[in-house]
Design a protein around this motif. Sequence first.
Motif, PDB file in Angstrom:
ATOM      1  N   TYR A 217       0.829  -1.205   0.000  1.00 60.04           N
ATOM      2  CA  TYR A 217       0.000   0.000   0.000  1.00 60.04           C
ATOM      3  C   TYR A 217       0.865   1.258   0.000  1.00 60.04           C
ATOM      4  CZ  TYR A 217      -3.655  -3.323   1.242  1.00 60.04           C
ATOM      5  OH  TYR A 217      -4.517  -4.381   1.238  1.00 60.04           O
ATOM      6  N   LEU A 218       1.890   1.266   0.805  1.00 59.50           N
ATOM      7  CA  LEU A 218       2.762   2.439   0.889  1.00 59.50           C
ATOM      8  C   LEU A 218       3.596   2.614  -0.376  1.00 59.50           C
ATOM      9  CD1 LEU A 218       3.794   2.024   4.616  1.00 59.50           C
ATOM     10  CD2 LEU A 218       2.480   3.926   3.656  1.00 59.50           C
ATOM     11  N   ALA A 219       3.668   1.598  -1.224  1.00 61.98           N
ATOM     12  CA  ALA A 219       4.353   1.733  -2.509  1.00 61.98           C
ATOM     13  C   ALA A 219       3.526   2.533  -3.504  1.00 61.98           C
ATOM     14  CB  ALA A 219       4.669   0.353  -3.076  1.00 61.98           C
ATOM     15  N   ARG A 220       2.283   2.832  -3.153  1.00 65.46           N
ATOM     16  CA  ARG A 220       1.445   3.695  -3.995  1.00 65.46           C
ATOM     17  C   ARG A 220       1.809   5.156  -3.739  1.00 65.46           C
ATOM     18  NH1 ARG A 220      -4.455   1.633  -4.786  1.00 65.46           N
ATOM     19  NH2 ARG A 220      -4.833   3.883  -4.685  1.00 65.46           N
ATOM     20  N   PRO A 221       1.782   5.994  -4.760  1.00 63.65           N
ATOM     21  CA  PRO A 221       2.161   7.403  -4.571  1.00 63.65           C
ATOM     22  C   PRO A 221       1.166   8.205  -3.740  1.00 63.65           C
ATOM     23  CG  PRO A 221       1.381   7.021  -6.813  1.00 63.65           C
ATOM     24  CD  PRO A 221       1.517   5.672  -6.175  1.00 63.65           C
ATOM     25  N   ASP A 222      -0.070   7.700  -3.594  1.00 66.55           N
ATOM     26  CA  ASP A 222      -1.108   8.445  -2.880  1.00 66.55           C
ATOM     27  C   ASP A 222      -1.304   7.977  -1.444  1.00 66.55           C
ATOM     28  OD1 ASP A 222      -2.047   5.996  -3.796  1.00 66.55           O
ATOM     29  OD2 ASP A 222      -4.109   6.676  -4.050  1.00 66.55           O
ATOM     30  N   VAL A 223      -0.432   7.086  -0.950  1.00 64.41           N
ATOM     31  CA  VAL A 223      -0.573   6.554   0.407  1.00 64.41           C
ATOM     32  C   VAL A 223       0.639   6.940   1.247  1.00 64.41           C
ATOM     33  CG1 VAL A 223      -0.833   4.478   1.820  1.00 64.41           C
ATOM     34  CG2 VAL A 223      -1.982   4.624  -0.404  1.00 64.41           C
ATOM     35  N   HIS A 224       0.356   7.495   2.425  1.00 75.52           N
ATOM     36  CA  HIS A 224       1.406   7.974   3.329  1.00 75.52           C
ATOM     37  C   HIS A 224       1.261   7.264   4.683  1.00 75.52           C
ATOM     38  CE1 HIS A 224       2.444  11.150   0.417  1.00 75.52           C
ATOM     39  NE2 HIS A 224       1.153  11.084   0.143  1.00 75.52           N
ATOM     40  N   LEU A 225       2.102   7.635   5.647  1.00 73.83           N
ATOM     41  CA  LEU A 225       2.199   6.860   6.886  1.00 73.83           C
ATOM     42  C   LEU A 225       1.971   7.717   8.126  1.00 73.83           C
ATOM     43  CD1 LEU A 225       3.020   4.165   8.331  1.00 73.83           C
ATOM     44  CD2 LEU A 225       5.381   4.998   8.235  1.00 73.83           C
ATOM     45  N   GLY A 226       1.285   7.135   9.108  1.00 68.83           N
ATOM     46  CA  GLY A 226       1.183   7.714  10.441  1.00 68.83           C
ATOM     47  C   GLY A 226       1.621   6.674  11.461  1.00 68.83           C
ATOM     48  N   ILE A 227       2.311   7.107  12.512  1.00 67.87           N
ATOM     49  CA  ILE A 227       2.712   6.191  13.588  1.00 67.87           C
ATOM     50  C   ILE A 227       2.358   6.840  14.924  1.00 67.87           C
ATOM     51  CG2 ILE A 227       4.497   4.985  12.284  1.00 67.87           C
ATOM     52  CD1 ILE A 227       6.604   6.741  13.575  1.00 67.87           C
ATOM     53  N   ASP A 228       1.883   6.009  15.861  1.00 66.81           N
ATOM     54  CA  ASP A 228       1.306   6.563  17.089  1.00 66.81           C
ATOM     55  C   ASP A 228       2.058   6.046  18.324  1.00 66.81           C
ATOM     56  OD1 ASP A 228      -0.278   7.675  19.015  1.00 66.81           O
ATOM     57  OD2 ASP A 228      -2.164   7.107  18.070  1.00 66.81           O
ATOM     58  N   PRO A 229       2.919   6.883  18.908  1.00 65.10           N
ATOM     59  CA  PRO A 229       3.673   6.464  20.101  1.00 65.10           C
ATOM     60  C   PRO A 229       2.805   6.222  21.326  1.00 65.10           C
ATOM     61  CG  PRO A 229       4.039   8.790  19.634  1.00 65.10           C
ATOM     62  CD  PRO A 229       3.286   8.242  18.469  1.00 65.10           C
ATOM     63  N   GLU A 230       1.606   6.792  21.348  1.00 62.77           N
ATOM     64  CA  GLU A 230       0.720   6.579  22.496  1.00 62.77           C
ATOM     65  C   GLU A 230       0.476   5.091  22.727  1.00 62.77           C
ATOM     66  OE1 GLU A 230      -3.785   7.716  24.098  1.00 62.77           O
ATOM     67  OE2 GLU A 230      -3.095   8.435  22.140  1.00 62.77           O
ATOM     68  N   TYR A 231       0.487   4.323  21.636  1.00 58.21           N
ATOM     69  CA  TYR A 231       0.193   2.897  21.719  1.00 58.21           C
ATOM     70  C   TYR A 231       1.410   2.036  21.405  1.00 58.21           C
ATOM     71  CZ  TYR A 231      -4.498   4.827  21.678  1.00 58.21           C
ATOM     72  OH  TYR A 231      -5.618   5.555  21.969  1.00 58.21           O
ATOM     73  N   SER A 232       2.594   2.580  21.625  1.00 62.18           N
ATOM     74  CA  SER A 232       3.831   1.803  21.511  1.00 62.18           C
ATOM     75  C   SER A 232       4.286   1.469  22.928  1.00 62.18           C
ATOM     76  CB  SER A 232       4.905   2.630  20.782  1.00 62.18           C
ATOM     77  OG  SER A 232       6.150   1.969  20.780  1.00 62.18           O
ATOM     78  N   MET A 233       3.899   0.279  23.394  1.00 59.46           N
ATOM     79  CA  MET A 233       3.984  -0.049  24.818  1.00 59.46           C
ATOM     80  C   MET A 233       5.316  -0.717  25.165  1.00 59.46           C
ATOM     81  SD  MET A 233       1.124   1.342  25.015  1.00 59.46           S
ATOM     82  CE  MET A 233       1.052   1.374  26.796  1.00 59.46           C
ATOM     83  N   LYS A 234       6.381   0.056  25.152  1.00 59.77           N
ATOM     84  CA  LYS A 234       7.702  -0.486  25.463  1.00 59.77           C
ATOM     85  C   LYS A 234       7.868  -0.789  26.953  1.00 59.77           C
ATOM     86  CE  LYS A 234      10.049   1.700  21.605  1.00 59.77           C
ATOM     87  NZ  LYS A 234      11.118   2.621  21.194  1.00 59.77           N
TER      88      LYS A 234
END
Length: 360
Positions: A217-234
Amino acid sequence: MKLVLKFVNGVFITVIFLWTGVLMLYIFASIDLLSFKQADNVKKVGHSHKVDVSPASDEMRVESDKAEVTDTARYNKLLLHLVHNKPSVKWPVNAGYPLPGALLPYNRIVAFYGNLYSTRMGILGALPEAELLKQLAEEADKWRQADTCMPVIPALHYIAVTAQRNPGKDRKYRLHMPATEIDKVLLLAEKAHAIVFLDIQPGWSSLQEELPLLEKYLARPDVHLGIDPEYSMKNGQVPCTAIGTFDAEDINYAISWLAALVQQYNLPPKMLVVHRFTQGMVTNYSNIRIKPEVQFVMNMDGFGGVAKKLDTYRSWISGEPVQFTGFKLFYKNDVETGGHLMQPAEVLALFPKPVYIQYQ
């Protein structure tokens, strides 16, 4: 007779020598001219990954030069526009000129956030399709009118990996959305003439594990990324019982991964949105390393009253600069806890002005 022969031979040798010299000068001149033309073509390509040395008319080359100069001038002008034409020590961030096809700061992104399985995770899953498309278009138009210097691109910000209280079979406390659901979002975005962000809430998983699963999906030119540290439970806690965290090392991994993807598929730059509303959600922010293939947005993700939202923005978004900024507006939580949903004019008074607006 011998003297005559010597004279003739001398003249013949002299003529041959002169012609040889002329021929060598011609060859060297041709090589220099070819090198000059190739170098000229390289300069005209500018930021492009590939050098085009194919024949082109002078008119086409002049237009290419003008576009490059105009792009750079507009970039500088828009950066100043975002800081109200009053640059400070921290803003605007000097991250270099973007690669061709970059969307920021040439546009403002207005996104609807959520998940199609839930009416509570955001506006994206809360409304029927026709109503959703209508409301997104109306919100985008409000922002166009509020800031006529920047075109608006609508977006759907879809949570493709959701953190869960249930550990699941692999005990990673996250759930992958099926391809059928992601495809629905892509189709919906097409109807809205919108771009897409796929968001990752990793739970006990990692970006190293999750990003490759979204590559197609991210290989498509119209799709970008979000990442959420709130739910990165280290810290080993269950999602939603504590606030998680990303370090600069995690974010740099995502940037490098996206940059490699852009290079591999010859894509325009990707946008990376990182959500934040506390200091601890992002540690060592000054170690985040921007690459020309990726445009970085630190998005203010807190809800509540206007004063609280502004304080969060000034402290952890504006106060700790990386590249560009975003601002989230909660249709329900902002009104229920603060009594007021901020309007475009209020948000645009921020320093710097956000280029990414997210509605939840």
